[in-house]
Every structure is written in structure tokens, then in C-alpha cells.
Design an enzyme around this catalytic site. Structure first.
Site, PDB file in Angstrom:
ATOM      1  N   SER A  88      14.140  29.799  30.867  1.00 22.27           N
ATOM      2  CA  SER A  88      15.413  28.589  30.735  1.00 22.27           C
ATOM      3  C   SER A  88      16.890  29.353  30.390  1.00 22.27           C
ATOM      4  O   SER A  88      17.737  28.706  31.028  1.00 22.27           O
ATOM      5  CB  SER A  88      14.951  27.724  29.763  1.00 22.27           C
ATOM      6  OG  SER A  88      14.881  28.303  28.456  1.00 22.27           O
ATOM      7  N   HIS A 136      19.232  26.865  23.739  1.00 19.89           N
ATOM      8  CA  HIS A 136      20.094  27.727  24.704  1.00 19.89           C
ATOM      9  C   HIS A 136      21.561  27.619  24.240  1.00 19.89           C
ATOM     10  O   HIS A 136      22.041  26.733  23.451  1.00 19.89           O
ATOM     11  CB  HIS A 136      19.734  26.760  26.088  1.00 19.89           C
ATOM     12  CG  HIS A 136      18.585  26.500  26.276  1.00 19.89           C
ATOM     13  ND1 HIS A 136      17.825  25.488  26.039  1.00 19.89           N
ATOM     14  CD2 HIS A 136      17.663  27.522  26.915  1.00 19.89           C
ATOM     15  CE1 HIS A 136      16.641  25.470  26.745  1.00 19.89           C
ATOM     16  NE2 HIS A 136      16.461  26.733  26.838  1.00 19.89           N
ATOM     17  N   ASP A 148      22.221  23.373  23.259  1.00 21.73           N
ATOM     18  CA  ASP A 148      21.148  22.560  22.512  1.00 21.73           C
ATOM     19  C   ASP A 148      20.003  23.395  21.586  1.00 21.73           C
ATOM     20  O   ASP A 148      20.544  24.451  21.261  1.00 21.73           O
ATOM     21  CB  ASP A 148      20.317  22.143  23.713  1.00 21.73           C
ATOM     22  CG  ASP A 148      19.412  23.037  24.362  1.00 21.73           C
ATOM     23  OD1 ASP A 148      19.513  24.081  24.008  1.00 21.73           O
ATOM     24  OD2 ASP A 148      18.789  22.761  25.366  1.00 21.73           O
TER      25      ASP A 148
END
Length: 366
Positions: free
Chosen positions: A49, A341, A338
């Protein structure tokens, strides 16, 4: 003693303006050559991610970011599936090397795949080096599957674009292959009762099987990111005692993997002729942004412990950044967008440290 709030806001705005987070010059510092040579015809991205540019949009998984407030500072202000408010480190790598931003494989039509020669992104959120990592939250593309898809790209698409084997081999050998994967294996499978050396060795064994596969397919230039300091991320420090300090034991386990990875790259360079590796020390970059593990807020200008989204985070499994979450009004006052990340600002600062200052990215030599 903290700065007055009005002065702090002014300094933040000045800091952001000076950085100009929407872009990074692709020109290296005066009298220095482009890091790692440059002139790459393509960038192929393998990862999770941290660098997913939208592959998980097309998978049956809970690990998605194709909704606001993600993408609020990206081109057009729309969510793309990147797990940030804007660009990722893969985007800044492409910009530095004067390449287009790399599109997500799963979002491309067959015609688009046949025509793209500047790179493809295969990265998939929640996945890792081990084939079962992340599957608890749904579908994802593990490291091995990403390499499978790259092989499919060669067989079904690139061979149509490059009519002769020498042309194809030249394209592949001159392209840049970025990897940023492995931290989810720690998130989902590592616990402190395990031997950290054994776990790292297991991951590295599987990682280098796939690197050798890429090499066998024609890759010769590798940009290898090490793993982040997982123990300092909001999803972890929300549960530490006292709240907000880094989990040093978890960071040590990750650091063991990173040290072994760095040594292994020297061995791989010696093993494979005409193959180059650039080692990116993402671990110490993020640790430097975070500051001392004992500090709850280590910078007057940047929030280094709490995510922008959700604006109130308690560490609960159901309180991540969702379409219904409230978020901060200025993401670039945070290093985390978040709980898992970084913000675009942090990604931009990574690019500065790597390409301009040459502090965290090193070409591996014998």
C-alpha cells in the site's frame, strides 16, 4: 515550550510553500550526476500500500482507498486508490527520473497494456512477501503474483511492442524495478514469541526467490526499499504504554530484516553480473521524521504521532480512515495521513532526502 498558535500556522504555511509539495525538480544538485544513472525507459513497481496506485480498487478487499478524503491533494483532487492525500514515493521516483506516473495494472485495458512502455505498477495494499499475507481482509496481489503479472506483461504485451528479442531485452535491462514490500508480513504474522532472525531469514528467502525470477525475466536495475519502523506508526503507538511511544521491540525485529536485506544485496550484486541495486533506507527516514520514541509530539511544525484521517483516532480496528471519517483540514501538518500511511508531504520529503540530499538512498557496491 511550543510556538504560539498563530505563529505556528504561519510557519507551517511558509514551510509548505517552500517545499512546494506538488512537484519535485527532476534536476539533480549542481555538479552531481543523476542518482543511479537515470535514463530509464520504464519504471516497474512491485510493492504494497505504500506504493499501490489503484490495483486494490479492482479487487474484493476491505483494503481500499478509492474514496475521499484520500486523494484530496492529488492531481484533480480525486481519490485514485493511493493510500495518501496525494503522491506516493513511487510517484516521486517517476517524476525524478522524468517518467510518467506509473498506472495500476488492474485498471488497464488490454489495449492500454499493449501500448504502455514506460512502466506499470503491480503493488497491492495489504499483501506481502508471503502468499497468505493480508488475505484476512480480502483479495490482494502477493509478491509472487505481482511477478507473475509482470511475466504476463512481457508475454502478452511487451512482446507485441518490441518485435525482436534484443529490443525487448534492452528495454528490460535498462528499466528500473522498484520494490517496497514486506512490512505487512510483520503486521499479520510476526509476534514477539518468534525468533526475529528466523522470521527475517524466512522473508528474505522468499523475497530473493522473486528477485531472481525478475532477474531471469530480464531485470537488471533494482531500487529496493527497506521496511518502515512499524513500531512508530499510529496504529501501533495507540496501544503502547505510555501511549504514543514507539514499540522498540517491534522496530528491532524489522531492523534485523533490514540489516540482513542490505547485506544480501551486496551478495546478489556479486552473484549476478551486470546487475545494479539501489538501497533505500525508508526505515531511518521515517524514524527521523518521527523523532525520539519517548516524545508524543516531536516537532512544533509537524504532528508526528496522529493521523490526519480520522481526525480522532483511538487505535480501534473500526476507526481507520473511511468515507465517513472526519479528517484534518491541513494534511501537510501531519506525517501520517491515515494510521498506516504517510502524507504527500512525508513522501515529498523522502524524495528530497533520497535524490537531492542523498542521505537515505545508496547504490550498492561490491
Amino acid at each position: 515550550m511550543g510556538l504560539p498558535s498563530s505563529l505556528e500556522k504561519c510557519l507551517i504555511l511558509l514551510f509548505i510553500c517552500l517545499l512546494n509539495v506538488s512537484t519535485i525538480s527532476s534536476k539533480p544538485l549542481t555538479k552531481e550526476t543523476v542518482l543511479f544513472g537515470g535514463n530509464f525507459p520504464a519504471l516497474y513497481v512491485i510493492g504494497d500500500s505504500l506504493v499501490d496506485s489503484g490495483n486494490n480498487n479492482h479487487l474484493d478487499t476491505l483494503a481500499k482507498s478509492n474514496f475521499p478524503p484520500y486523494g484530496s491533494d492529488f492531481e484533480g483532487g480525486k481519490p485514485t486508490g493511493r493510500f495518501s492525500n496525494g503522491k506516493t514515493i513511487a510517484d516521486y521516483i517517476a517524476i525524478y527520473y522524468e517518467l510518467p506516473l506509473v498506472p495500476a495494472y488492474m485498471g488497464l485495458s488490454e489495449e492500454q497494456k499493449n501500448n504502455i512502455t514506460t512502466g506499470i505498477n503491480y503493488a497491492s495494499a495489504s499483501c506481502g512477501i508471503l502468499p497468505d499475507t493480508g488475505k484476512i481482509v480480502g483479495e490482494c496481489l502477493s509478491l509472487g503474483v505481482q511477478v507473475d503479472l509482470f511475466k504476463e506483461t512481457i508475454d502478452k504485451n511487451l512482446k507485441k511492442k518490441f518485435k525482436t528479442q534484443p529490443e525487448l531485452s534492452k528495454h528490460l535491462s535498462e528499466s528500473l524495478f522498484m520494490t517496497a514490500i514486506g512490512v505487512n508480513d510483520y503486521s499479520f504474522f510476526y509476534n514477539k514469541t518468534m525468533d526475529a532472525n528466523d522470521f527475517a531469514n524466512k522473508l528474505l528467502h522468499e523475497f530473493f526467490i522473486q528477485i531472481q525470477r525478475l532477474h531471469g525475466l530480464g531485470a537488471r536495475k533494482f531500487f529496493v526499499n527497506n521496511l518502515k519502523p512499524l513500531g512508530c506508526y499510529p496504529n501501533i503507538i495507540a496501544h503502547t504504554v505510555p501511549r504514543g511511544i514507539c514499540d522498540d521491540d517491534l522496530n528491532l525485529a524489522v531492523a534485523i530484516y533490514n540489516a540482513k536485506l542490505r547485506r544480501s544485496l551486496t551478495h546478489m550484486k556479486q552473484k549476478f553480473s551486470n546487475t545494479s541495486f539501489l538501497y533505500s533506507d525508508y526505515f531511518n527516514f521515517m524514524l527521523g521524521l518521527r523523532g525520539p520514541s519517548s516524545n508524543h509530539v516531536s516537532s512544533n511544525l509537524l504532528n508526528t504521532t496522529s493521523p490526519c484521517c480520522p481526525s480522532v483516532y483511538d487505535g480501534g480496528a473500526l476507526t481507520g480512515c473511511s468515507a465517513n471519517s472526519s479528517s484534518c483540514t491541513m494534511p501537510d501538518t501531519h506525517i501520517f495521513f491515515d494510521p498506516f500511511h504517510p502524507t504527500q508531504l512525508a513522501n515529498f520529503m523522502y524524495a528530497i532526502r533520497c535524490f537531492q540530499e542523498r542521505k537515505i538512498c545508496y547504490v550498492v557496491i561490491d
